[in-house]
Design a protein around this motif. Structure first.
Motif, mmCIF file in Angstrom:
data_model
loop_
_atom_site.group_PDB
_atom_site.id
_atom_site.type_symbol
_atom_site.label_atom_id
_atom_site.label_comp_id
_atom_site.label_asym_id
_atom_site.label_seq_id
_atom_site.Cartn_x
_atom_site.Cartn_y
_atom_site.Cartn_z
ATOM 1 N N MET A 1 0.851 -1.187 0.000
ATOM 2 C CA MET A 1 0.000 0.000 0.000
ATOM 3 C C MET A 1 0.885 1.235 0.000
ATOM 4 S SD MET A 1 -3.037 1.327 0.025
ATOM 5 C CE MET A 1 -4.076 -0.057 0.462
ATOM 6 N N ASN A 2 0.614 2.142 -0.904
ATOM 7 C CA ASN A 2 1.385 3.370 -0.978
ATOM 8 C C ASN A 2 0.823 4.396 0.001
ATOM 9 O OD1 ASN A 2 3.307 3.115 -3.431
ATOM 10 N ND2 ASN A 2 1.357 2.299 -4.151
ATOM 11 N N THR A 3 1.673 5.029 0.772
ATOM 12 C CA THR A 3 1.251 6.051 1.710
ATOM 13 C C THR A 3 1.024 7.363 0.979
ATOM 14 O OG1 THR A 3 3.508 6.717 2.195
ATOM 15 C CG2 THR A 3 2.606 4.912 3.504
ATOM 16 N N ARG A 4 0.374 8.293 1.692
ATOM 17 C CA ARG A 4 0.105 9.592 1.098
ATOM 18 C C ARG A 4 1.407 10.310 0.741
ATOM 19 N NH1 ARG A 4 -4.684 12.194 1.413
ATOM 20 N NH2 ARG A 4 -5.297 10.797 3.109
ATOM 21 N N SER A 5 2.450 10.124 1.574
ATOM 22 C CA SER A 5 3.731 10.781 1.296
ATOM 23 C C SER A 5 4.369 10.232 0.021
ATOM 24 C CB SER A 5 4.688 10.593 2.480
ATOM 25 O OG SER A 5 4.944 9.222 2.710
ATOM 26 N N ASP A 6 4.178 8.920 -0.248
ATOM 27 C CA ASP A 6 4.707 8.334 -1.483
ATOM 28 C C ASP A 6 4.074 8.998 -2.707
ATOM 29 O OD1 ASP A 6 6.169 6.583 0.044
ATOM 30 O OD2 ASP A 6 4.656 5.003 -0.025
ATOM 31 N N VAL A 7 2.759 9.171 -2.645
ATOM 32 C CA VAL A 7 2.041 9.752 -3.777
ATOM 33 C C VAL A 7 2.414 11.219 -3.946
ATOM 34 C CG1 VAL A 7 -0.247 10.250 -4.733
ATOM 35 C CG2 VAL A 7 0.151 8.106 -3.501
ATOM 36 N N VAL A 8 2.512 11.936 -2.844
ATOM 37 C CA VAL A 8 2.877 13.351 -2.909
ATOM 38 C C VAL A 8 4.278 13.517 -3.467
ATOM 39 C CG1 VAL A 8 3.357 15.401 -1.522
ATOM 40 C CG2 VAL A 8 1.303 14.050 -1.079
ATOM 41 N N ALA A 9 5.181 12.589 -3.102
ATOM 42 C CA ALA A 9 6.560 12.675 -3.590
ATOM 43 C C ALA A 9 6.622 12.540 -5.103
ATOM 44 C CB ALA A 9 7.410 11.578 -2.933
ATOM 45 N N PHE A 11 3.705 12.992 -7.341
ATOM 46 C CA PHE A 11 2.777 13.844 -8.089
ATOM 47 C C PHE A 11 2.724 15.287 -7.590
ATOM 48 C CE2 PHE A 11 1.287 9.642 -9.168
ATOM 49 C CZ PHE A 11 0.834 9.759 -10.471
ATOM 50 N N GLY A 12 3.371 15.580 -6.474
ATOM 51 C CA GLY A 12 3.332 16.937 -5.954
ATOM 52 C C GLY A 12 2.300 17.095 -4.850
ATOM 53 N N ARG A 13 2.281 18.292 -4.267
ATOM 54 C CA ARG A 13 1.440 18.543 -3.090
ATOM 55 C C ARG A 13 -0.041 18.387 -3.373
ATOM 56 N NH1 ARG A 13 4.251 23.891 -0.247
ATOM 57 N NH2 ARG A 13 6.286 22.903 0.218
ATOM 58 N N GLU A 14 -0.472 18.719 -4.583
ATOM 59 C CA GLU A 14 -1.908 18.636 -4.873
ATOM 60 C C GLU A 14 -2.421 17.206 -4.801
ATOM 61 O OE1 GLU A 14 -2.807 19.902 -8.824
ATOM 62 O OE2 GLU A 14 -0.924 19.146 -9.641
ATOM 63 N N ALA A 15 -1.521 16.225 -4.878
ATOM 64 C CA ALA A 15 -1.940 14.822 -4.751
ATOM 65 C C ALA A 15 -2.291 14.469 -3.315
ATOM 66 C CB ALA A 15 -0.837 13.897 -5.260
ATOM 67 N N GLY A 16 -1.964 15.353 -2.364
ATOM 68 C CA GLY A 16 -2.307 15.093 -0.971
ATOM 69 C C GLY A 16 -3.766 15.325 -0.656
ATOM 70 N N ASP A 17 -4.500 15.952 -1.563
ATOM 71 C CA ASP A 17 -5.938 16.119 -1.367
ATOM 72 C C ASP A 17 -6.600 14.749 -1.243
ATOM 73 O OD1 ASP A 17 -8.483 17.854 -1.632
ATOM 74 O OD2 ASP A 17 -8.759 16.296 -3.162
ATOM 75 N N PRO A 18 -7.489 14.551 -0.241
ATOM 76 C CA PRO A 18 -8.069 13.213 -0.009
ATOM 77 C C PRO A 18 -8.729 12.611 -1.248
ATOM 78 C CG PRO A 18 -8.555 14.668 1.834
ATOM 79 C CD PRO A 18 -7.919 15.524 0.783
ATOM 80 N N GLU A 19 -9.502 13.413 -1.985
ATOM 81 C CA GLU A 19 -10.175 12.870 -3.163
ATOM 82 C C GLU A 19 -9.173 12.502 -4.248
ATOM 83 O OE1 GLU A 19 -13.176 15.496 -4.542
ATOM 84 O OE2 GLU A 19 -14.375 15.418 -2.693
ATOM 85 N N THR A 20 -8.161 13.363 -4.459
ATOM 86 C CA THR A 20 -7.149 13.068 -5.477
ATOM 87 C C THR A 20 -6.342 11.840 -5.098
ATOM 88 O OG1 THR A 20 -6.988 15.434 -5.988
ATOM 89 C CG2 THR A 20 -5.196 14.018 -6.756
ATOM 90 N N PHE A 21 -5.942 11.762 -3.841
ATOM 91 C CA PHE A 21 -5.180 10.596 -3.374
ATOM 92 C C PHE A 21 -5.977 9.313 -3.537
ATOM 93 C CE2 PHE A 21 -4.300 7.668 0.179
ATOM 94 C CZ PHE A 21 -2.998 7.308 -0.147
ATOM 95 N N SER A 22 -7.250 9.368 -3.190
ATOM 96 C CA SER A 22 -8.101 8.181 -3.317
ATOM 97 C C SER A 22 -8.237 7.754 -4.778
ATOM 98 C CB SER A 22 -9.481 8.468 -2.718
ATOM 99 O OG SER A 22 -10.346 7.359 -2.890
#
Length: 666
Positions: A1-9, A11-22
């Motif tokens: 499972m990829n953590t939110r920090s992995d995705v942000v690293a 795709f950038g900060r906007e990927a930290g939005d809950p809907e975008t991350f999901s």
């Protein structure tokens, strides 16, 4: 499972939005992709929207979802269209001959050729011409076939498998695309600078002068004999060489360098290799990196990198970096600045050498064609595409030189992996081994190439004909392949000179194996091929990744529900000899050729032309692409060569300004 920090690293900060991350997490789960692979596909999707915004909006994510689904549907349609005639029964290939014994010779030194000693390679990046800018870019979006290929093969730790059609055809007709036009130009570099060169004249006996700039004897080592101490020495030496370059370039004193693993309250400079913080961590990102020191600088220890204060950087595993910061708590090295590594020097020639090369072809432009194997599809051994291309090569393209990358016979071909060889109706005696397959089927096609076209063969680690299946790799044996004298077999990688132009060739997929971890909006928004090209030049190595990328497939019917993979191919690095993968003589070639499964391109990075010609035949039979390079003759009077004053004036070649590159359909 990829953590939110992995995705942000990625795709950038906007990927930290809950809907975008999901939404991104759902796409990874749905298509069985790692975060790195999903980011690569997002960049490919962004290429098609070059003129539009590609932020992570709900609208773009929905289009991205449809884009991924289209690739899955296309792949399924291609697989179902494969001809279902089972391959005829044939004998298993005999094992290849054993490796020949030869002394192990270590690299890092400049070749012994006297011509290189005479050449004044003292024109550094300070003299790089910037009249038209240091970067030109002419590349197009990702082809659907390349995206399909990415779905089939996985590098590193990606949990995807290689699919193979259930039925393989032995000698069926190649797949035909009704919209395909042979010779149609897909993309061009510098089309406004010059026309496509005419190439060889019918009655011309002029040949280009080919000068290899590497020592072939150093490639005669035996593989699978790696010594840990030798490997450690090489990895340390890579760090020490870069440390010396950084110290001289930035005029730093030895006292300003220190051990980043030792707790201290003052800032220091450190040079080391980017590695994962934990060797077992499969989801590496900018939050889980460490800096590995050399044994001289830090006893080979590692320290966690803290990038909180770094606004913009692009990192990858194996990269050697120069960093400024301090280890205040003894637990991590907090970086404040990454020092850009200086670029290598540019090759130059004297006035006499320029005039000699100008007369070599009577002042006509030099024309070079580049093709990359495999030369058959995954479900056949049909060489009709190669036969047709050789005919076009002789009558239409007419290059002075042809650079041909392997694999000639791909050892990972599904039919070879299954232990079968096809039946060739036109042959009285059927091939019984892989050597026979080349000698009886492929060699006669290559022998039809005009004798005044110089052919340079660069092997692949997937070549069934090679006795040396590790990188760096020894050359093929021309006599054993029964090829005529206009064929030259060079090592992988190889640096050589065609007249005045320096070529650097490496047949390992650097552009796909470098899995970047960019931090900072400006860095992540740059073209990925630009960033990777820059890394190659700064690292001064054709393949700066460590450990090397691998291709593997998921084995069926694994016990206990655990996923088990089988290694298929990859970089397969022979670490004690990685010195042979460095740029020769501490200068950059004028043109660097690195074939890749990624989309074909031709672009300029720091006055060096970087080319990926694309695959000759797509996995399921569709025709691929090749590169056609036209280079105007060097002329001291037309102002295209930059003069460097000195005791004996020399001239920068400026090939990037006087060359045209066309990527065209075969």
């Amino acid at each position: 499972m990829n953590t939110r920090s992995d995705v942000v690293a990625q795709f950038g900060r906007e990927a930290g939005d809950p809907e975008t991350f999901s939404a991104l997490q759902n796409l990874m789960d749905l298509h069985a992709l790692t975060i790195e692979d999903l980011h690569i596909k997002w960049e490919q999707f962004s290429y098609q929207k070059r003129e539009k915004s590609t932020d992570l909006s709900s609208e773009n994510l929905e289009q991205f979802k449809q884009y991924l689904q289209q690739q899955v549907e296309k792949k399924a349609a291609q697989a179902s269209a494969a001809i279902s005639n089972p391959s005829s029964v044939s004998k298993k290939p005999k094992p290849l001959k054993p490796l020949q014994s030869s002394p192990s010779l270590f690299g890092f030194n400049i070749p012994r050729g006297s011509s290189l000693k005479k050449r004044k390679l003292n024109a550094g990046s300070n003299y790089q011409d910037t009249e038209a800018g240091s970067k030109l870019e002419f590349s197009q979006g990702p082809s659907e076939d390349n995206i399909n290929k990415e779905n089939e093969l996985s590098h590193g730790n990606a949990d995807t498998s290689m699919s193979t059609p259930p039925n393989l055809r032995s000698m069926g007709s190649p797949a035909v695309n009704s919209t395909f036009k042979s010779g149609e130009i897909k993309t061009s570099l510098n089309p406004e600078e010059m026309e496509v060169a005419c190439g060889l004249q019918e009655d011309s006996e002029k040949r280009v002068n080919i000068t290899p700039f590497y020592d072939p004897e150093k490639y005669k080592f035996r593989t699978m004999r790696q010594n840990l101490s030798d490997a450690a020495d090489v990895l340390d030496m890579q760090i020490e060489i870069i440390a010396e370059i950084v110290q001289n370039h930035y005029k730093l004193s030895a006292s300003e360098f220190g051990d980043p693993t030792i707790q201290a309250q003052s800032e220091i400079h450190a040079v080391g290799r980017i590695v994962p913080e934990s060797p077992s961590d499969e989801s590496v990102n900018t939050e889980s990196l460490a800096l590995e020191t050399s044994r001289m600088a830090g006893i080979g220890r590692r320290v966690r990198l803290n990038l909180t204060d770094v606004n913009e950087v692009s990192l990858f595993l194996g990269q050697i970096v120069a960093v400024k910061g301090k280890n205040a708590d003894g637990d991590s090295f907090k970086a404040t600045e990454f020092l850009p590594l200086p670029y290598p020097e540019s090759p130059v020639s004297t006035a006499d050498e320029i005039q000699t090369h100008q007369k070599a072809l009577n002042g006509d432009p030099l024309k070079v064609t580049v093709i990359t194997g495999p030369f058959t599809s995954n479900d056949s051994f049909d060489f009709s595409h190669l036969t047709n291309f050789v005919e076009r090569l002789n009558t239409e393209i007419k290059p002075h030189a042809l650079i041909m990358f392997g694999p000639l016979i791909d050892v990972t071909h599904p039919m070879i992996a299954a232990g079968t060889l096809p039946h060739f109706p036109h042959l009285k005696s059927q091939p019984q081994t892989l050597d026979d397959l080349f000698l009886k089927v492929m060699a006669p096609i290559l022998k039809n190439i005009r004798s005044n076209i110089q052919v340079i063969l660069i092997p692949s680690t997937r070549d069934a004909l090679s006795k040396h299946a590790a990188y760096p790799q020894d050359s093929l044996d021309r006599k054993a392949l029964q090829l005529p004298k206009n064929f030259k077999c060079f090592a992988n990688p190889a640096t050589f000179q065609l007249n005045e132009v320096f070529f650097g060739c490496s047949n390992v997929d650097t552009f796909k194996d470098i899995k970047e971890m960019p931090k900072g909006g400006n860095t992540s928004m740059r073209d990925r091929f630009d960033r990777v090209s820059e890394h190659i030049l700064q690292q001064r190595r054709y393949y700066p990744v460590f450990p090397g990328g691998i291709t593997k497939k998921l084995l069926p019917n694994t016990e206990g529900g655990n996923k088990v993979y089988e290694h298929i191919s990859g970089a397969d690095l022979d670490v004690p000899y990685l010195g042979l993968t460095e740029f020769v003589g501490n200068f950059t070639p004028d043109i660097i050729l690195i074939p890749s499964e990624m989309n074909h391109f031709a672009k300029v990075e720091q006055n060096v032309i970087m080319i990926n010609p694309g695959r000759f035949v797509k996995p399921w039979g569709h025709q691929g692409t090749y590169a056609d390079i036209s280079i105007s003759a060097p002329d001291l009077d037309n102002g295209k060569l930059t003069k460097i004053e000195g005791p004996e004036p020399v001239y920068l070649h400026n090939v990037w300004k006087r060359a045209r590159v066309d990527i065209a359909n075969i």
